[in-house]
Write an enzyme that holds these catalytic residues in place. Structure first.
Site, short mmCIF file in Angstrom:
data_model
loop_
_atom_site.label_atom_id
_atom_site.label_comp_id
_atom_site.label_asym_id
_atom_site.label_seq_id
_atom_site.Cartn_x
_atom_site.Cartn_y
_atom_site.Cartn_z
N GLU A 403 95.03 34.11 25.25
CA GLU A 403 95.50 33.93 23.69
C GLU A 403 94.15 34.08 22.94
O GLU A 403 93.66 33.14 22.21
CB GLU A 403 96.18 32.65 23.69
CG GLU A 403 97.48 32.61 24.44
CD GLU A 403 98.27 31.38 24.09
OE1 GLU A 403 97.63 30.29 23.75
OE2 GLU A 403 99.23 31.33 24.71
N ASN A 404 93.28 35.05 23.11
CA ASN A 404 92.07 35.40 22.65
C ASN A 404 92.28 35.66 21.07
O ASN A 404 91.21 35.88 20.45
CB ASN A 404 91.23 36.21 23.28
CG ASN A 404 90.87 35.78 24.78
OD1 ASN A 404 91.57 36.35 25.71
ND2 ASN A 404 89.90 34.95 24.85
#
Length: 797
Positions: A403-404
Site C-alpha cells: 500500500e505504498n
C-alpha cells in the site's frame, strides 16, 4: 559455534530512565533510588496487554531489560555474541553503562559482539564473574522509520523474539548459502557459498569439510580441503545431485548441508560448524498465466500471518508458533504471506517443514517515502531478510512494499520518487538473490516495476458485492503481467450468527470496482459498503468464503489468492470494532480458537475427511413455529446425510458449484425447545460425523430491557461469567448486539485484554450474550456487567 537461549533471569522496566546508570544504580547504592523492575521471561513484549485495552492507547516509548550473564566461552580467543532474533523497534545494547550496539528495525535478526568490552572487566567489583547486560527497546513514533504508524497493526516494543548467547572461535561462519539449480528432471546443481565472521581480520589457513545429506539423512556428497581465511562471499563447492527429491507442499523434502571449519589459535586447535537445510524446486509465475511449481500448475491457496497472540502480543513462544502454523497447514493452505515484515526464523523453518510457500516482505508499509535514513533502513532490512532467509525453499517472493500509494506521513507525496526507489529495491533484490521474484501489493503506479503484483480486490467488503469477485480478479489479472490476489475477507465476530446476513446486493453500487479506498475501513461515512453497513457475522463471512472458493475452482487462469488474515490481530486504527482495537478478519481468534470459517476452508482445501455442522457456538436459535430453517454443513465428503432429532432428513451430494455449502444444505422444521442435529459423511471409505445441540425459540421479543449475569466454575478452576439480555417480558433477545462492560471488585482478576470473545472486558454482545473468564485467586469477588441502556447486574463468585 555453541548457542543457548537465554530466556530466564531477566528483569524489565517499562518507561524512560535518566540514563543507563539508573539500570544499575541500586546495585551500588544498596537499593536506594530503585525503579520497579519486574521479573520476565523472554520472549517478552511490553505491549502484551495494552494493545487491546479498550480504555487506553497502547504504549509507545522506551522499555528496559537487564540481566547478569554467566559467560564461559570454550574457544581460545573466542568471540562472545548476543544473537537477537528480533526486537522492537529500535534497540540499544549496553555492557554495564557502555553502549556496545544500536540496531534500527523491529523484525530482522542482528548480532552484538561483546568480546572486547567484556575483556576490559570494568564491572567485576560489583558483579564478580557475571556480565551485566542492559537492553533498551524503544517503539516511539518516528516518521523517518518503517513501518508507518498508520499501518493497520501495532508497532510493538520489547525483546519479543528469542535471544541467544553464542560462542564462536576467532574465525567463524557468518552465513552459508546453498544456491540450487535444477538441471533436468532428476538432477540438480548446488553451489555452497559462505561469508566469514572475522572481525579482527585474522589471516590463517583453515581446514574445511563439507557433507550434504538427502531428505532421508544419507550422505550424498562429502569433501575436505584447505583454504586461507577470506573476506566477503566465497564459493566453497559446486556439485551435482542425482535422483533428486523435489520440495513441494505435498512433499516438503529437505536436504541438509553442514560445513565444518578446523583451525588453531596458538597451540590450541578449535573447530566450528554451520548447518543449513535447503530444498530443490522450480517455480514460475507465467506471464499472463498460472503459477507453476516443478513444472506443473499449482493453485496457491493462501492466508496471511501477523506475529500477534492473545496476552503476549508479538512475544509468541515456539510452541505457540508451531500450533499456529500446523493449524494453517491443516486448514489446507499451501501458501502464506508474512505480513508485513520479516518474521521469526521459526516461522520460516516450519514453512519449509510443513510445505507452505511464502511471500515475505519488508515493512515499507503505507505513509509515502522519507529521507536517506528512511531509505537506508529499507535497503538494510531487504538485505538482512534475503541473507537470513536465503536457504528456505518455501520462499518464492521477496515483497518490497504494501500500500505504498497510501499518503499520510509527509507533507509531500511524490509518485515518481516512490517509483525510483521501488526500482532501486527491485534491482537490489535481484542482485542479492536472482532465484526469487519481487512483489508488492496495492500500488498501481509501481506495478510495472516489480515481477508479481497484487491489486486491491475486496469484493463484498470494502467495495461492491462478493459475486463480483471473479470479474474483479479477471480484470486485475489482465491489468498486470503476473497476478496474485493478496488480501480478501471480512471482519467477523466469533459467536455472532444471523438468520439473514446483510449482503448489500440491493443497496451497494456494483460495477464501480472492488478496490479498497482510503477511509473505507472507517465504520461511518463514505460510500455504502458491507464493512460499515453489515452485521460482522460469522454467517456472512462463511457465505463470502464459500463464494470465493467455489469460484476459484473454476478459474483455471488464476495463480492464487490469500485470505486476510488467518488470525484476529490488534491494531491501533480500529478503536470502534466490536472488540476495540481488533482487526477481526481472522478464521481463528487471537488465541487460535477456530471460528466457523476455518471449516469452510477445510471443506475446499483439506484432503483429510472432515465434516462440520455450521454454528457450534449459538445456544439459542429463533423463528416462527413450523418455519423452514436452513441447516448448513461444510464437508469435503462426496455426500452427507443429516439427522434431526435422530431422524434422517435426507442425503445430499457435494457439488462445489452448488452455492452455498456445495449443496450440503437442508431446510427443516425445528422442534420448539431442544434440538439435536447430526451430520455424517463418507470420503475414501472413511466415515466422519459432527453434531450440535441448541434451543429453538419461537417467542417474539421486544427491545432489550434487562440482563442476567451468571457464573460457572470450569474444570481448570477459572470462572466463566456470562451476561444475557431479555426484553421487558423476560423473553431472551438473541439478536442483541449492544456493548457490555465487565468489572470486578474483590480478590479475583478478570482475564481481559486478550482480544478474544472470552478475554475482553468491553465488547459487543454476540447472539444476545457475552462472557469473560475470571481467576478467583482463592478469594471472593463481585463481577458486574453494564450493558448499554440496561441497569447494571452483579454476581458474586
Amino acid at each position: 559455534m555453541k548457542t543457548k537461549r537465554i530466556s530466564n533471569g531477566w528483569e524489565h522496566y517499562r518507561g524512560s530512565l535518566g540514563g543507563v546508570w539508573e539500570v544499575w544504580r541500586a546495585y551500588k547504592l544498596n537499593n536506594h533510588y530503585n525503579v520497579p523492575w519486574s521479573a520476565v521471561e523472554l520472549p517478552h513484549c511490553f505491549n502484551g496487554e495494552d494493545s487491546v485495552d479498550p480504555d487506553v492507547l497502547y504504549y509507545q516509548g522506551p522499555g528496559w531489560y537487564r540481566t547478569l550473564l554467566e559467560v564461559d566461552n570454550p574457544y581460545p580467543n573466542g568471540r562472545t555474541l548476543l544473537h537477537f532474533e528480533g526486537a522492537g523497534q529500535n534497540t540499544e545494547v549496553y555492557l554495564y553503562t557502555e553502549q556496545v550496539a544500536r540496531h534500527v528495525g523491529g523484525y530482522d535478526e542482528f548480532k552484538v559482539d561483546l568480546t572486547e568490552q567484556m575483556a576490559e572487566g570494568k564491572y567485576k567489583e560489583l558483579f564478580g564473574n557475571k556480565v551485566p547486560v542492559a537492553v533498551q527497546c524503544d517503539n516511539t513514533r518516528d516518521l523517518e522509520t518503517i513501518p508507518s504508524d498508520i499501518s493497520d497493526f501495532n508497532l510493538y516494543g520489547g525483546i519479543y523474539r528469542y535471544l541467544n548467547l553464542v560462542y564462536v572461535p576467532e574465525i567463524s561462519f557468518e552465513y552459508v548459502h546453498i544456491a540450487t539449480e535444477v538441471q533436468s528432471e532428476n538432477n540438480a546443481e548446488i553451489t555452497v557459498r559462505a561469508k566469514l565472521y572475522n572481525p579482527l581480520k585474522r589471516s590463517q589457513s583453515v581446514r574445511l569439510s563439507l557433507v550434504v545429506r538427502d531428505p532421508d539423512g544419507h550422505a550424498v556428497h562429502q569433501q575436505e580441503w584447505t583454504a586461507e581465511a577470506w573476506q566477503g562471499w566465497k564459493d566453497l563447492a559446486t556439485l551435482e545431485l542425482t535422483d533428486v527429491k523435489r520440495w513441494s507442499p505435498d512433499h516438503p523434502e529437505l536436504y541438509s548441508c553442514e560445513v565444518v571449519m578446523h583451525g588453531a589459535t596458538g597451540e590450541e586447535a578449535w573447530e566450528t560448524s554451520h548447518a543449513e537445510r535447503f530444498g530443490i524446486r522450480t517455480f514460475q509465475f507465467v506471464k499472463q498465466g498460472p503459477f507453476l511449481l516443478n513444472g506443473e500448475r499449482l493453485l496457491l491457496r493462501g492466508t496471511h500471518r501477523h506475529e500477534d497472540f492473545a496476552g503476549v502480543a508479538a512475544a509468541m513462544t515456539e510452541d505457540m508458533i508451531r500450533s499456529e502454523m500446523k493449524l494453517i497447514k491443516e486448514m489446507g493452505a499451501n501458501f502464506i504471506r508474512l505480513g508485513h515484515y520479516q518474521q521469526s526464523r521459526i516461522v520460516l523453518e516450519l514453512c519449509d517443514e510443513l510445505g507452505l510457500l511464502v511471500w515475505e516482505e519488508i515493512p515499507w508499509c503505507r505513509g509515502g517515502i522519507g529521507g536517506e535514513a528512511y531509505r537506508q533502513q529499507c535497503r538494510d532490512m531487504l538485505q538482512a531478510m534475503i541473507e537470513q532467509h536465503y536457504n528456505h525453499p518455501s520462499v518464492i517472493v521477496w515483497g518490497l512494499g504494501n500500500e505504498n500509494d497510501w499518503e499520510s506521513d509527509f507533507d509531500t507525496f511524490d509518485e515518481e520518487e516512490i517509483r525510483r526507489f521501488m526500482k532501486e529495491l527491485h534491482d537490489l533484490s535481484h542482485e542479492l538473490d536472482d532465484s526469487r521474484v519481487t512483489g508488492i501489493r496495492r500500488c498501481e503506479f509501481c506495478k510495472d516495476i516489480i515481477d508479481v503484483y497484487s491489486p486491491s480486490i475486496w469484493a463484498g467488503w470494502y467495495r461492491g458485492v462478493y459475486p463480483e469477485y471473479e470479474a474483479s480478479s479477471r480484470a486485475g489479472f489482465e491489468g498486470t503481467d503476473r497476478f496474485l490476489h493478496l488480501e480478501w475477507g471480512a471482519d467477523n465476530m466469533a459467536g455472532r450468527h444471523v438468520e439473514a446476513p446483510y449482503t448489500g446486493f440491493s443497496e451497494i453500487k456494483t460495477g464501480d470496482g472492488t478496490d479498497e479506498r482510503d477511509g473505507d475501513y472507517f465504520l461511518q461515512g463514505g460510500d455504502p459498503r458491507v464493512s460499515s453497513l453489515g452485521d460482522w457475522s460469522e454467517t456472512y463471512f462463511c457465505d463470502m468464503i464459500d463464494w470465493y472458493l467455489k469460484s476459484q475452482t473454476q478459474m483455471d487462469w488464476l495463480t492464487g489468492a490469500a485470505q486476510w488474515a488467518f488470525k484476529d490481530f490488534s491494531t491501533p486504527v480500529r478503536p470502534d470494532s466490536p472488540i476495540p482495537y481488533l482487526n477481526m478478519k481472522g478464521v481463528v481468534q487471537r488465541d487460535l480458537t477456530p471460528k466457523e470459517a476455518y471449516y469452510v476452508f477445510q471443506s475446499y482445501w483439506s484432503e483429510k475427511p472432515m465434516i462440520r455442522v455450521y454454528n457450534h457456538s449459538e445456544a439459542i436459535r429463533w423463528g416462527q413455529p413450523g418455519e423452514k430453517k436452513l441447516i448448513k454443513v461444510y464437508s469435503n465428503c462426496e455426500q452427507a446425510e443429516l439427522f434431526l432429532n435422530g431422524q434422517s432428513v435426507g442425503v445430499r451430494k457435494r457439488d462445489a458449484q452448488d452455492f452455498p455449502c456445495a449443496g450440503l444444505r437442508w431446510e427443516v422444521e425445528l422442534a420448539e425447545g431442544e434440538n439435536e442435529v447430526r451430520a455424517v459423511g463418507i470420503k475414501n471409505g472413511a466415515q466422519v460425523a459432527d453434531e450440535i445441540r441448541f434451543v429453538y425459540q419461537t417467542e417474539e421479543w421486544e427491545q432489550p430491557a434487562s440482563a442476567v449475569l451468571s457464573a460457572n466454575r470450569l474444570e481448570d478452576g477459572l470462572m466463566k461469567v456470562e451476561v444475557r439480555v431479555y426484553d421487558r417480558n423476560g423473553v431472551y433477545c438473541p439478536d442483541a448486539n449492544l456493548f457490555v462492560r465487565f468489572g470486578l471488585a474483590g480478590d479475583g482478576k478478570l482475564l481481559d485484554n486478550r482480544g478474544t470473545v472470552l478475554g475482553s472486558r468491553y465488547l459487543q454482545l454476540a447472539g444476545g450474550r457475552a462472557a469473560i473468564l475470571v481467576d478467583p485467586q482463592g478469594g471472593r469477588s463481585v463481577v458486574s456487567a453494564a450493558v448499554d441502556g440496561i441497569p447494571t447486574v452483579f454476581v458474586e463468585i
